[in-house]
Design a protein around this motif. Structure first.
Motif, PDB file in Angstrom:
ATOM      1  N   UNK A  32     -17.795 -12.223  60.968  1.00  6.54           N
ATOM      2  CA  UNK A  32     -19.084 -11.765  61.517  1.00  6.54           C
ATOM      3  C   UNK A  32     -19.157 -11.876  63.045  1.00  6.54           C
ATOM      4  N   UNK A  33     -18.534 -12.899  63.598  1.00  3.33           N
ATOM      5  CA  UNK A  33     -18.537 -13.080  65.046  1.00  3.33           C
ATOM      6  C   UNK A  33     -17.724 -11.971  65.724  1.00  3.33           C
ATOM      7  N   UNK A  34     -16.564 -11.642  65.154  1.00  4.28           N
ATOM      8  CA  UNK A  34     -15.739 -10.567  65.707  1.00  4.28           C
ATOM      9  C   UNK A  34     -16.460  -9.224  65.639  1.00  4.28           C
ATOM     10  N   UNK A  35     -17.173  -8.997  64.532  1.00  2.28           N
ATOM     11  CA  UNK A  35     -17.946  -7.757  64.411  1.00  2.28           C
ATOM     12  C   UNK A  35     -19.044  -7.690  65.464  1.00  2.28           C
ATOM     13  N   UNK A  36     -19.756  -8.782  65.660  1.00  6.91           N
ATOM     14  CA  UNK A  36     -20.826  -8.821  66.655  1.00  6.91           C
ATOM     15  C   UNK A  36     -20.278  -8.604  68.059  1.00  6.91           C
ATOM     16  N   UNK A  37     -19.189  -9.289  68.399  1.00  6.01           N
ATOM     17  CA  UNK A  37     -18.580  -9.105  69.717  1.00  6.01           C
ATOM     18  C   UNK A  37     -18.087  -7.677  69.913  1.00  6.01           C
TER      19      UNK A  37
END
Length: 61
Positions: A32-37
């Motif tokens: 989820x963090x990679x998607x947000x970034x």
């Protein structure tokens, strides 16, 4: 031309962050963090891309 390649690289980097397959790896919790970034990177660099293009059009008249 230098800024064009920088902005294009930022957009492509954001796309790569979104499409990175991390399932079944140690980084799967960061998905989820990679998607947000990736989404934020694409939005910021696309906006800069458009602003730079509009400024270039106005300066060349």
């Amino acid at each position: 031309m230098d800024k064009f390649l920088t902005y294009l690289g930022g957009v492509l980097g954001g796309y790569a962050l979104i499409e990175t397959p991390v399932a079944d790896t140690i980084l799967s919790s960061l998905d989820p963090v990679l998607d947000l970034l990736g989404v934020l990177s694409m939005i910021v660099f696309s906006g800069a891309f458009v602003v730079h293009g509009v400024r270039t059009m106005w300066m060349n008249k």
